[in-house]
Enzyme design. Structure first.
Site, PDB file in Angstrom:
ATOM      1  N   ASN A  79    -127.736 -35.279 -18.817  1.00  0.00           N
ATOM      2  CA  ASN A  79    -127.508 -33.925 -19.283  1.00  0.00           C
ATOM      3  C   ASN A  79    -128.657 -33.462 -20.187  1.00  0.00           C
ATOM      4  OD1 ASN A  79    -126.531 -31.558 -20.324  1.00  0.00           O
ATOM      5  ND2 ASN A  79    -124.458 -32.282 -20.633  1.00  0.00           N
ATOM      6  N   ASP A  80    -128.676 -33.931 -21.440  1.00  0.00           N
ATOM      7  CA  ASP A  80    -129.704 -33.454 -22.388  1.00  0.00           C
ATOM      8  C   ASP A  80    -131.126 -33.628 -21.864  1.00  0.00           C
ATOM      9  OD1 ASP A  80    -127.651 -32.962 -24.084  1.00  0.00           O
ATOM     10  OD2 ASP A  80    -127.997 -34.707 -25.366  1.00  0.00           O
ATOM     11  N   VAL A  81    -131.364 -34.747 -21.182  1.00  0.00           N
ATOM     12  CA  VAL A  81    -132.747 -35.044 -20.778  1.00  0.00           C
ATOM     13  C   VAL A  81    -133.225 -34.130 -19.655  1.00  0.00           C
ATOM     14  CG1 VAL A  81    -132.627 -37.445 -21.535  1.00  0.00           C
ATOM     15  CG2 VAL A  81    -132.041 -36.883 -19.172  1.00  0.00           C
ATOM     16  N   THR A  82    -132.315 -33.235 -19.195  1.00  0.00           N
ATOM     17  CA  THR A  82    -132.706 -32.291 -18.138  1.00  0.00           C
ATOM     18  C   THR A  82    -132.591 -30.848 -18.618  1.00  0.00           C
ATOM     19  OG1 THR A  82    -130.436 -32.120 -17.327  1.00  0.00           O
ATOM     20  CG2 THR A  82    -131.802 -33.837 -16.332  1.00  0.00           C
ATOM     21  N   ALA A 115    -126.286 -34.155 -27.495  1.00  0.00           N
ATOM     22  CA  ALA A 115    -126.760 -33.164 -28.470  1.00  0.00           C
ATOM     23  C   ALA A 115    -125.736 -32.064 -28.722  1.00  0.00           C
ATOM     24  CB  ALA A 115    -128.078 -32.554 -28.001  1.00  0.00           C
TER      25      ALA A 115
END
Ligand code: NAP
Length: 600
Positions: free
Chosen positions: A527-530, A568
Site C-alpha cells: 500500500n504505502d510503498v505504491t 502510514a
C-alpha cells in the site's frame, strides 16, 4: 588497567569502522539475515557468562552466570540456525540444480580443523591437569595465551562471516566461518583457568541449545521480527546479570574505570532488556500495537534517563553506594519499558534495529568489564550493524530517528481522514475470472509484494502464479521496495522461502524504469510503498519517501481486503486511478481463486 582500557577502546573504535565498512556492503536482499547473524554473534557474551557461571564466586554469582549462559546459548544456537535457514532459501535460478557442492567442501574443511583444534585442546587440558602435577607446563599460563589466539582467530572469522553476507553466493560459507569462530571461542573458554566447576555451565548450555534450537527451527519466517526482538532481550539480560554479579563480587570496591564499564553494562543492558521485551510483545500482538501516549511523556522519559545517568556518574566516584546501584538498574529497566510504549507496532523494526545496536553496546561494555577483547569486537560490530540498519530504514521512509522514537507515528487521531482522502473517485473492482483473461493477454507483469503478503502468508501463491505465467511465456519481475513489509529485506526472505530465485527480485531503482513498459502491475498487499502522493503531496506523512512507480504500468491490479490504509494511515490515491482495479479479499484466497481461473 589504563593501558588495557586504552587498548580496549582502540579495538572498539577500529572494530566499529571495520564493521561499518563490511556491513554497508551487505545488499538489502540480505538485511534480515544480517540482523539475525549479528544477533547470533552477539551471543559471544556466552564466553564471559561461562567464566562467571563456572568460577565459583558464590551462589548468586553462579546463578546469574547460569542464567546468562542459558540466554546467550539460546541466542547463539537460535541465531545461527535461523540465519542458515534463511540463507539456504536464497537461490539463483541455476542454483536450483546444483546447489550444495561447495558448501560440502567447506564443511569438510571445517570439520578437519575442528578435529585438530579439539586434539590440541585435549593436549592442553592434559598438561593442565596431569602435567601440572608432574611439574610440566604451567597450566595457568598456557591456556590464557592459547585462548588469546583462539579469540583473535574467532574475531577474524566473524568479520569474514559478515563479509560473506555481501553476496548471497558466499553468505552461507561466510556464516559457516562465523559459526566455527563461535565454536572455537566457546570451546577454548571452557578451558579457562578461572573455571572450577562445570555443572551449571552444562545445564545452561543444554537449556540454551534446546530453546535456541526450537526458536531457530520452528519459528516461521513471518515471525522473525519478534524472534529477533526476543533474542535482543535475552542478550541484554545476560549482560545486565553479569554486570550485577561483577558488582557484587567486588563488594563495591571498584576502580573508576571498572565501575564506569559496569554502570554502562547494566544501564544499556537493562533498558534493552525491557525495551526489547515490549517490542517482541507488540509484534506478537500480545500487547496493543498502537502507541500509548500521555501528557509530558517525553519530558518524564528524559528526566528518568537523566536520573539514571546522574546515578551512574555518582557511582563512579562512590562505587560502594550499593542501594543507588540497584536504584540505577531499576530506573534503566523502567526507562526501556517507557521508551517503547509510545512507539507503534509498525515502527518496531526501526526500534528493533536500534535495540540491536544497544545490545551490541551492552555486550561491548561487558567485554570492558571482563577485559575480554573478542566481546569488545563483536559488541562493536553488532552496535554498528544495528545503527546502520536503523539509519537505512529511516532514510528509506524519509523519516528521522527522532521522529520514530518520539513521534508516536501510527497513532489514530479521531476524525483523521488522511491527507489524500480528497483524492477519492471511482474505485473499479475485478473478479479472478476477469483477471485471468487480462493476464492471458499480458506480455510483461511486475509483481509488487507488501506487508499484506506476509499477513496472508501468500508468498507461495505468488511464487506459483509467477511460475505459471512464466511457463506461458510472460516476462515476470518482482519489484522490492526497501521498506515493504515490516523489516528490512522482509519481502526478499518471504519470496526466497517460496523458492523465488533472488535474481528475479529487483530493487526499487532497478525496476522503476520498467513500470512504463509493463502490461500489468500486480500489487499483492502493498500500500504505502505504491502511494503516488509521496511524490508531491507535502501534507502526506509519506511525502519524500521514494515509491514504486506502479501508476506508470498500463494496468494495475491490487490484491487487498478493503480500502483501509496501510502503516502510514493515509488513503492511497492509486486505488482511484482509472487504470487500477481492486481484487478485494485475503491475498492468499484471491491468488488461489485466480490460479484456478487461469488453469481452467
Ligand atoms: P502497508 O502500507 O502497511 O500496507 C499493507 C496493506 O496490506 C494494508 O493496506 C492491508 O490492507 C493489506 N493487507 C493486510 N492483510 C492482508 C491480507 N491478508 N490480504 C491482503 N492484503 C492484506 O505495507 P507496505 O506497502 O508493505 O509498506 C510498508 C510500510 O511499513 C511503509 O509505510 C514503511 O515505511 C513501513 N515500515 C517498514 C519497515 C521495514 O523495515 N520494512 C520498517 C518500519 C516501517 P487491507 O487491510 O485492506 O487488507
Amino acid at each position: 588497567m589504563t593501558s588495557e582500557l586504552e587498548i580496549g577502546l582502540y579495538i572498539f573504535i577500529l572494530a566499529g569502522f571495520l564493521g561499518y565498512h563490511v556491513i554497508s556492503r551487505v545488499p538489502p536482499l540480505l538485511h534480515t539475515p544480517l540482523m539475525s547473524a549479528t544477533n547470533a554473534m552477539s551471543g559471544i557474551s556466552l564466553i564471559g557468562s561461562l567464566v562467571v557461571a563456572g568460577a565459583g564466586h558464590g551462589p548468586l554469582s553462579t546463578a546469574f552466570g547460569f542464567i546468562a549462559v542459558s540466554c546467550s546459548a539460546t541466542n547463539v544456537v537460535g541465531g545461527f540456525l535461523i540465519t542458515d535457514r534463511m540463507l539456504k532459501m536464497f537461490k539463483k535460478q541455476e542454483d536450483h540444480t546444483a546447489p550444495r557442492r561447495r558448501i560440502r567442501f567447506t564443511q569438510a574443511a571445517l570439520v578437519a580443523v575442528a578435529v585438530l583444534v579439539a586434539g590440541y585442546l585435549a593436549h592442553v587440558y592434559w598438561y593442565r591437569e596431569v602435567g601440572r602435577g608432574a611439574g610440566g607446563y604451567a597450566g595457568s599460563v598456557l591456556p590464557s595465551t592459547v585462548l588469546s589466539f583462539f579469540y583473535i582467530l574467532s574475531a577474524v572469522l566473524f568479520i569474514l562471516g559478515l563479509k560473506g553476507l555481501s553476496s548471497p553466493k558466499y553468505a552461507r560459507r561466510g556464516m559457516f566461518l562465523a559459526e566455527f569462530g563461535m565454536v572455537m571461542a566457546v570451546v577454548g573458554t571452557l578451558f579457562h583457568q578461572d573455571i572450577v566447576t562445570y555443572t551449571w555451565i552444562a545445564v545452561g548450555l543444554i537449556i540454551g541449545t534446546i530453546l535456541g534450537g526450537s526458536m531457530g527451527w520452528w519459528v516461521p519466517m513471518t515471525a522473525v521480527p519478534q524472534r529477533t526482538a526476543l533474542s535482543h532481550s535475552l542478550g541484554a539480560l545476560a549482560a545486565t546479570l553479569i554486570g550485577i554479579s561483577e558488582y557484587i563480587r567486588h563488594h563495591g570496591e571498584l576502580g573508576r574505570v571498572l565501575m564506569t564499564a559496569i554502570g554502562f553494562e547494566v544501564v544499556i543492558g537493562g533498558l534493552t532488556f525491557t525495551g526489547s521485551l515490549m517490542a517482541a510483545a507488540k509484534l506478537q500482538e500480545l500487547l496493543r500495537g498502537a502507541p500509548i501516549t500521555y501528557k509530558g511523556q517525553n519530558i518524564s522519559n528524559i528526566a528518568i534517563l537523566a536520573g539514571t545517568m546522574g546515578l551512574l556518574i555518582y557511582l563512579v566516584f562512590v562505587p560502594s553506594a550499593s542501594v543507588l546501584f540497584y536504584v540505577m538498574v531499576g530506573l534503566a529497566l523502567l526507562f526501556g519499558f517507557l521508551l517503547v510504549i509510545p512507539i507503534g507496532a509498525a515502527d518496531m523494526p526501526v526500534v528493533i534495529s536500534l535495540l540491536n545496536s544497544y545490545a551490541g553496546l551492552a555486550d561491548a561494555a561487558m567485554g570492558f568489564v571482563l577485559m575480554n577483547k573478542i566481546q569488545i569486537i563483536t559488541g562493536s560490530l553488532d552496535g554498528t550493524s544495528g545503527f546502520l540498519l536503523s539509519l537505512l530504514m529511516c532514510r528509506a521512509m524519509n523519516r528521522s530517528a527522532m521522529n520514530v522514537l518520539f513521534g508516536a507515528f501510527g497513532k489514530i487521531e479521531t476524525g483523521q481522514t488522511g491527507p489524500a482522502a480528497g483524492a477519492k473517485g471511482t474505485v473499479r473492482t475485478i473478479v479472478p475470472e476477469e483477471m485471468a483473461v487480462l493476464l492471458d493477454g499480458a506480455r510483461s507483469v511486475i509483481i509488487v509484494p507488501g506487508y499484506g503478503m506476509a499477513v496472508a502468508h501468500a508468498q507461495h501463491g505468488v511464487g506459483e502464479l509467477a511460475n505459471l505465467l512464466m511457463k506461458r511465456g510472460i516476462d515476470v519481475k518482482y519489484a522490492i521496495h526497501p521498506v515493504a513489509g515490516r523489516m528490512p529485506g522482509h519481502m526478499n526472505v518471504l519470496l526466497a522461502e517460496a523458492n523465488v530465485p533472488y535474481d528475479q527480485l529487483c530493487d526499487m531503482d532497478q525496476i522503476n524504469p520498467y513500470f512504463g513498459e509493463a502490461d500489468l502491475a500486480l500489487v499483492v498487499g502493498a500500500n504505502d510503498v505504491t502511494n503516488p502522493a509521496a511524490k508531491y503531496d507535502k501534507s502526506s506523512p509519506l511525502y519524500g519517501m521514494p515509491i514504486l512507480e506502479v501508476e506508470r504500468a498500463k494496468s494495475i491490479i491490487v490484491l487487498k481486503r478493503s480500502l483501509r490504509p496501510g502503516f502510514a494511515g493515509v488513503d492511497n490515491e492509486l486505488y482511484y486511478n482509472p487504470k487500477c482495479m481492486m481484487l478485494f479479499g485475503d491475498a492468499k484466497d484471491s491468488l488461489s481463486k485466480l490460479f484456478a481461473a487461469l488453469k481452467s
